[in-house]
Design a protein around this motif. Structure first.
Motif, PDB file in Angstrom:
ATOM      1  N   ASP A   1       5.345  16.877  54.263  1.00  0.00           N
ATOM      2  CA  ASP A   1       5.675  17.901  53.265  1.00  0.00           C
ATOM      3  C   ASP A   1       4.871  19.178  53.490  1.00  0.00           C
ATOM      4  N   ILE A   2       3.605  19.009  53.914  1.00  0.00           N
ATOM      5  CA  ILE A   2       2.764  20.191  54.181  1.00  0.00           C
ATOM      6  C   ILE A   2       3.295  20.942  55.394  1.00  0.00           C
ATOM      7  N   ASN A   3       3.669  20.213  56.436  1.00  0.00           N
ATOM      8  CA  ASN A   3       4.202  20.859  57.644  1.00  0.00           C
ATOM      9  C   ASN A   3       5.500  21.607  57.365  1.00  0.00           C
ATOM     10  N   LEU A   4       6.289  21.083  56.441  1.00  0.00           N
ATOM     11  CA  LEU A   4       7.565  21.718  56.101  1.00  0.00           C
ATOM     12  C   LEU A   4       7.431  22.742  54.977  1.00  0.00           C
ATOM     13  N   LYS A   5       6.180  23.007  54.548  1.00  0.00           N
ATOM     14  CA  LYS A   5       5.871  24.011  53.518  1.00  0.00           C
ATOM     15  C   LYS A   5       6.444  23.656  52.136  1.00  0.00           C
ATOM     16  N   ARG A   6       6.764  22.368  51.967  1.00  0.00           N
ATOM     17  CA  ARG A   6       7.239  21.960  50.639  1.00  0.00           C
ATOM     18  C   ARG A   6       6.077  21.877  49.645  1.00  0.00           C
ATOM     19  N   VAL A   7       4.917  21.482  50.165  1.00  0.00           N
ATOM     20  CA  VAL A   7       3.691  21.528  49.357  1.00  0.00           C
ATOM     21  C   VAL A   7       2.595  22.138  50.214  1.00  0.00           C
ATOM     22  N   TYR A   8       1.545  22.570  49.556  1.00  0.00           N
ATOM     23  CA  TYR A   8       0.386  23.112  50.259  1.00  0.00           C
ATOM     24  C   TYR A   8      -0.683  22.032  50.406  1.00  0.00           C
ATOM     25  N   ALA A   9      -1.553  22.208  51.378  1.00  0.00           N
ATOM     26  CA  ALA A   9      -2.691  21.300  51.505  1.00  0.00           C
ATOM     27  C   ALA A   9      -3.479  21.311  50.192  1.00  0.00           C
ATOM     28  N   VAL A  10      -4.019  20.159  49.848  1.00  0.00           N
ATOM     29  CA  VAL A  10      -4.693  20.024  48.547  1.00  0.00           C
ATOM     30  C   VAL A  10      -5.862  21.000  48.436  1.00  0.00           C
ATOM     31  N   LYS A  11      -5.998  21.605  47.267  1.00  0.00           N
ATOM     32  CA  LYS A  11      -7.102  22.525  46.986  1.00  0.00           C
ATOM     33  C   LYS A  11      -8.200  21.778  46.244  1.00  0.00           C
ATOM     34  N   ILE A  12      -9.456  22.050  46.610  1.00  0.00           N
ATOM     35  CA  ILE A  12     -10.595  21.373  45.991  1.00  0.00           C
ATOM     36  C   ILE A  12     -11.515  22.400  45.337  1.00  0.00           C
ATOM     37  N   GLU A  13     -11.915  22.105  44.111  1.00  0.00           N
ATOM     38  CA  GLU A  13     -12.957  22.874  43.437  1.00  0.00           C
ATOM     39  C   GLU A  13     -14.063  21.907  43.043  1.00  0.00           C
ATOM     40  N   THR A  14     -15.301  22.267  43.343  1.00  0.00           N
ATOM     41  CA  THR A  14     -16.434  21.398  43.020  1.00  0.00           C
ATOM     42  C   THR A  14     -17.388  22.109  42.063  1.00  0.00           C
ATOM     43  N   GLY A  15     -18.471  21.417  41.730  1.00  0.00           N
ATOM     44  CA  GLY A  15     -19.448  21.978  40.810  1.00  0.00           C
ATOM     45  C   GLY A  15     -18.932  22.083  39.391  1.00  0.00           C
ATOM     46  N   LEU A  16     -18.144  21.090  38.972  1.00  0.00           N
ATOM     47  CA  LEU A  16     -17.501  21.136  37.657  1.00  0.00           C
ATOM     48  C   LEU A  16     -17.986  19.991  36.758  1.00  0.00           C
ATOM     49  N   SER A  17     -17.682  20.114  35.487  1.00  0.00           N
ATOM     50  CA  SER A  17     -17.988  19.076  34.497  1.00  0.00           C
ATOM     51  C   SER A  17     -16.778  18.848  33.612  1.00  0.00           C
ATOM     52  N   ILE A  18     -16.674  17.624  33.100  1.00  0.00           N
ATOM     53  CA  ILE A  18     -15.690  17.324  32.059  1.00  0.00           C
ATOM     54  C   ILE A  18     -16.431  17.200  30.734  1.00  0.00           C
ATOM     55  N   VAL A  19     -15.938  17.879  29.733  1.00  0.00           N
ATOM     56  CA  VAL A  19     -16.469  17.739  28.373  1.00  0.00           C
ATOM     57  C   VAL A  19     -15.319  17.257  27.493  1.00  0.00           C
ATOM     58  N   ALA A  20     -15.566  16.193  26.755  1.00  0.00           N
ATOM     59  CA  ALA A  20     -14.513  15.586  25.925  1.00  0.00           C
ATOM     60  C   ALA A  20     -14.929  15.576  24.463  1.00  0.00           C
ATOM     61  N   LEU A  21     -14.031  16.055  23.616  1.00  0.00           N
ATOM     62  CA  LEU A  21     -14.200  15.972  22.164  1.00  0.00           C
ATOM     63  C   LEU A  21     -13.334  14.807  21.690  1.00  0.00           C
ATOM     64  N   VAL A  22     -13.951  13.842  21.003  1.00  0.00           N
ATOM     65  CA  VAL A  22     -13.275  12.586  20.684  1.00  0.00           C
ATOM     66  C   VAL A  22     -13.271  12.345  19.178  1.00  0.00           C
ATOM     67  N   GLY A  23     -12.133  11.878  18.673  1.00  0.00           N
ATOM     68  CA  GLY A  23     -12.056  11.508  17.261  1.00  0.00           C
ATOM     69  C   GLY A  23     -10.651  11.089  16.870  1.00  0.00           C
ATOM     70  N   GLU A  24     -10.538   9.949  16.206  1.00  0.00           N
ATOM     71  CA  GLU A  24      -9.237   9.474  15.740  1.00  0.00           C
ATOM     72  C   GLU A  24      -8.590  10.460  14.768  1.00  0.00           C
ATOM     73  N   SER A  25      -9.418  11.133  13.958  1.00  0.00           N
ATOM     74  CA  SER A  25      -8.883  11.987  12.892  1.00  0.00           C
ATOM     75  C   SER A  25      -8.299  13.293  13.414  1.00  0.00           C
ATOM     76  N   MET A  26      -8.503  13.600  14.693  1.00  0.00           N
ATOM     77  CA  MET A  26      -7.993  14.865  15.225  1.00  0.00           C
ATOM     78  C   MET A  26      -6.472  14.922  15.166  1.00  0.00           C
ATOM     79  N   LYS A  27      -5.821  13.768  15.270  1.00  0.00           N
ATOM     80  CA  LYS A  27      -4.356  13.763  15.311  1.00  0.00           C
ATOM     81  C   LYS A  27      -3.739  14.140  13.968  1.00  0.00           C
ATOM     82  N   SER A  28      -4.520  14.025  12.889  1.00  0.00           N
ATOM     83  CA  SER A  28      -3.975  14.354  11.564  1.00  0.00           C
ATOM     84  C   SER A  28      -4.485  15.691  11.035  1.00  0.00           C
TER      85      SER A  28
END
Length: 815
Positions: free
Chosen positions: A383-410
């Motif tokens: 797919d990359i050779n046929l230009k249907r998709v591009y080679a995967v892009k990577i970004e580093t030096g990142l963090s995930i922050v998650a806000l969690v709570g059952e009550s958020m849905k209401s």
């Protein structure tokens, strides 16, 4: 029956094991207990490290093994009387001989397989559990040792073995039916693949062992004993005000633990959740603390629940993005992507996909990024050779922050609240994921913003009672020192009445700077010059940016031309700026607009009310008029408290030089009085007012009709006073000419029809400018609405106290 699990810190040494013994004894008085223990603190890591050294023929493995042997020998000597030590010392020595032989074999082969790694790692829990069981027996307790490794059957996926629950449950039930002891002690983390090969359940697997056993025996509850008093609303190493969570649902606990809450190993929740067994996290070192209850049936009602229960974060994250037009509408792309990652045993932490199907972004551990990149690019090579998709892009030096709570849905507006407070603090979000359950909103941000983001969210969702503001004050002269004193004096009132806590997190002058994230105590401020380090405006700003604290305000109370040069970089990091310094707002119009636009684009504030009129609400009044649709037609003003004081005091009885010296002594002038007397300061002020009124004037457009002889503008400040004395007759003639007309002297700034000028004028008694005393300022606005009766702002326009109070007001306004 209860299951109690004790982690590595809980069994780190003999003193801690005695605390465990006390807890186990107390719980066994209430009923039967199964006790699962980890290896002594740090032992598993050291065992694996020894094996890794051996695999590269590094003989340091011998010393590591000897150190671990001595650790366990010391433990035996501390837990047992001399008469009972011999057999247990032999037991320790025998097994460490086995460990050393294994490492020798690894060294000979020069290879460390996962199978051998599991074998080596299994010794830690085996040794600790045997010694602790023996200690309990020595104390006269009804105790039996259980070999969990033989009871828990897994596959042969070494280091992350999968449990055969049917076989395991049968084994555990059989063992307990044959052994009716009050206390059963067994090792966590380790298992067996049925071929007599040791396997492990993943790091943190002791929790999992305890959960598996609790589910197998339908325990009354599972207790996880650790070194903290339950789960916290955030990592206490990042958030000083993190609070214990008293109760939480299984799903909330799973979300928090998945995204970095280290107190609980995520897989350990599943077995007890299926069997609806309560899980309690307790503190070995504070057993009376409430801890955290994880359950299906919580005590608090829906109305009592907070929107969120906690915030967790994971660092060292990489984002991988696969995109291309050839992905749109093509089935199987996602399956192909995740299949190739699965084959490489790469865990996907977070997934987000645009509705256009043009791209898929996943988050994984940073250490897996290159392997994932290779796997994806290989899988999608055609797919990359046929230009249907591009080679995967990577970004580093990142963090995930998650806000969690059952009550958020209401609750509506949770996402807006979350993203709003992050945006106001200049935290850029790279990716967002929210499950359909709506109990988790996860964001990917730069790792350098991780601590700031967690604190911002914690303050927004868990600390609504007090908002922490971090102040960085540049300039400790007359105005700066008064401002600092006002902040210290007023802060208790602000906390009590407005729920704002001002922390002076940094102070700087032209020579030194000092920082404290928790706020510089008042007693330290008195000698901060001695405690501080060498500084410049740029170094001060760079350190503010590096510290990256939430709700930051930079305050410029200097007259320096260097300090405004750092404004733009601070605004780009969403640091609010309050400036007493007039240079930035009166600089080149393009620079002025750049600062205003930068503040707006980065959701922060750039306030400079004290540029004109000290503490008077002059700029604020203009802004209010313009925002409400009015239009400024003309401005007439006395804008220099210094010049007003000078010409009010100068009546011919004293020399002009003496009056100017008095004004400087009382703190009304700039450090160089010529800025005031030359009209330069007044010209800057009328320029700022014209610009705020919407007119793009440059400083050169201001007509400045001076009254000082040119010679007075040359040389030093000291020589300036000498030259004033030389020209005393010149100043007397200015005064006398006004008196002859029955008028007084005022230095006036005027703006009308897009033009501005400043000049010394003769003011008649019927003028609004006539009755202006001391250091007072006056500004007269004529607008479309105030055409017949002008709008007048009048009051003290100079002095360190009133200027500092104006800066203080801008600080409060900026937050």
């Amino acid at each position: 029956m209860k299951v109690l699990k004790f982690g590595g810190t809980s069994v780190a040494h003999s003193q801690n094991i005695l605390l465990v013994e006390k807890i186990v004894k107390s719980e066994s008085l209430k009923g039967k207990v199964i006790v699962i223990v980890s290896a002594l603190h740090g032992v598993t890591d050291q065992l694996i490290k020894a094996a890794e050294h051996a695999s590269v023929k590094d003989e340091n493995y011998i010393q590591i093994v000897q150190n671990l042997e001595e650790k366990h020998i010391s433990l035996v000597k501390e837990l047992f009387p001399i008469a009972e030590q011999s057999s247990w010392l032999s037991f320790v020595k025998k097994h460490f001989n086995d460990i050393e032989e294994l490492c020798n074999g690894i060294a000979v082969l020069g290879e460390l397989t996962n199978r051998i790694k599991d074998k080596i790692a299994s010794y830690g829990e085996f040794l600790s559990s045997k010694i602790i069981a023996a200690r309990l027996l020595h104390q006269g307790l009804d105790c039996v040792w259980m070999n969990s490794a033989e009871l828990i059957r897994t596959d042969s996926n070494f280091t992350h073995a999968k449990v055969d629950f049917k076989y395991t449950d049968h084994n555990i039930a059989r063992f307990l039916s044959e052994n009716q002891n009050r206390i059963t002690v067994g090792p966590g983390f380790i298992a067996n693949d049925g071929k007599n090969n040791a396997t492990t359940l993943g790091r943190g697997g002791s929790d999992y062992t305890a959960s598996i056993i609790a589910a197998a025996v339908h325990a009354e509850e599972l207790q996880i004993w650790t070194d903290v008093s339950g789960m916290m609303t955030a990592d206490p190493r990042l958030v000083s005000n993190a609070k214990p969570i008293s109760e939480i649902s299984y799903h909330e606990a799973m979300e928090l633990s998945h995204f970095g809450a280290k107190v609980l190993y995520p897989p350990s929740i599943q077995p007890v959740m299926i069997k609806n067994i309560d899980l309690i996290i307790k503190n070995t070192f504070d057993p009376d603390a409430q801890g955290t209850l994880i359950s299906h049936q919580l005590k608090s009602s829906d109305d009592e629940k907070q929107i969120a229960v906690g915030i967790s974060n994971m660092n060292s994250i990489a984002l991988l993005t696969l995109e291309g037009s050839g992905m749109v509408g093509i089935p199987g792309i996602s399956a192909k992507l995740f299949q190739c990652l699965s084959q490489e045993k790469i865990n996907v932490i977070l997934i987000t996909q645009g509705s256009s199907e043009h791209s898929i972004t996943i988050a994984i551990e940073e250490k897996e990024a290159l392997r994932a990149e290779h796997a994806i690019n290989f899988s999608f090579a055609d797919d990359i050779n046929l230009k249907r998709v591009y080679a995967v892009k990577i970004e580093t030096g990142l963090s995930i922050v998650a806000l969690v709570g059952e009550s958020m849905k209401s609750r509506s507006g949770v996402s807006a609240k979350m993203f709003g407070c992050l945006g106001n603090n200049g935290i850029n979000i790279r990716a967002i994921a929210q499950g359909s359950s709506e109990r988790n909103i996860s964001i990917v941000i730069s790792e350098k913003d991780s601590k700031k983001a967690v604190n911002v969210l914690h303050e927004e969702f868990f600390e609504s009672e007090i908002k922490q503001i971090h102040l960085y004050i540049c300039g400790t002269g007359n105005v700066g020192s008064k401002l600092i004193q006002q902040i210290y004096n007023q802060n208790d009132y602000l906390k009590e009445n407005f729920l704002i806590n001002l922390r002076i997190a940094g102070i700087s002058n032209s020579r030194h700077m000092m920082f404290s994230d928790q706020g510089i105590p008042q007693e330290n401020y008195l000698n901060w010059n001695q405690l501080g380090e060498k500084a410049s405006a740029r170094e001060f700003a760079d350190e503010i940016i590096r510290r990256n604290l939430r709700n930051s305000v930079f305050i410029d109370v200097t007259a320096s031309s260097d300090v405004p040069e750092v404004y733009e970089s601070l605004l780009k990091r969403s640091v609010n700026i309050v400036a007493c310094n007039k240079i930035a707002a009166s600089s080149d119009f393009k620079s002025y607009k750049t600062l205003k636009n930068t503040a707006r684009n980065h959701s922060c504030n750039f306030y400079f009310e004290t540029n004109v009129g000290a503490g008077l609400p002059v700029i604020g009044t203009i802004n209010d008029l313009i925002k409400s649709g009015d239009q400024i037609q003309s401005i007439k003003a006395v804008l220099s408290g210094t010049l007003n004081f000078v010409f009010n005091e100068y009546d011919g009885s004293r020399t002009f030089s003496e009056v100017v010296a008095q004004a400087q002594k009382e703190g009304y002038t700039e450090p160089d009085p010529r800025l005031d007397l030359s009209g330069t300061d007044v010209a800057r002020k009328i320029l700022i007012l014209a610009r705020e009124a919407g007119y793009p004037l440059q400083f050169e457009d201001i007509e400045n009709i001076g009254f000082l002889p040119e010679e007075c503008m040359e040389g030093s400040v000291e020589s300036f006073y000498e030259k004033l004395s030389v020209y005393e007759e010149h100043f007397k003639s200015l005064l006398n000419n006004a008196k002859k007309e029955g008028k007084i002297l005022k230095y006036v700034a005027e703006f009308e029809n897009g033009k501005a000028k400043v000049s010394l004028q003769h003011i008649a008694p019927d003028s609004d400018l006539f009755h202006l005393y001391g250091k007072d300022n006056i500004v007269i606005f004529k607008t479309l609405r105030y055409s017949e009766q002008p709008l007048v702002v009048k009051g003290a326009g100079a002095g360190a106290d009133v200027t500092a109070s104006g800066v203080f007001a801008d600080i409060i306004r900026s937050i």
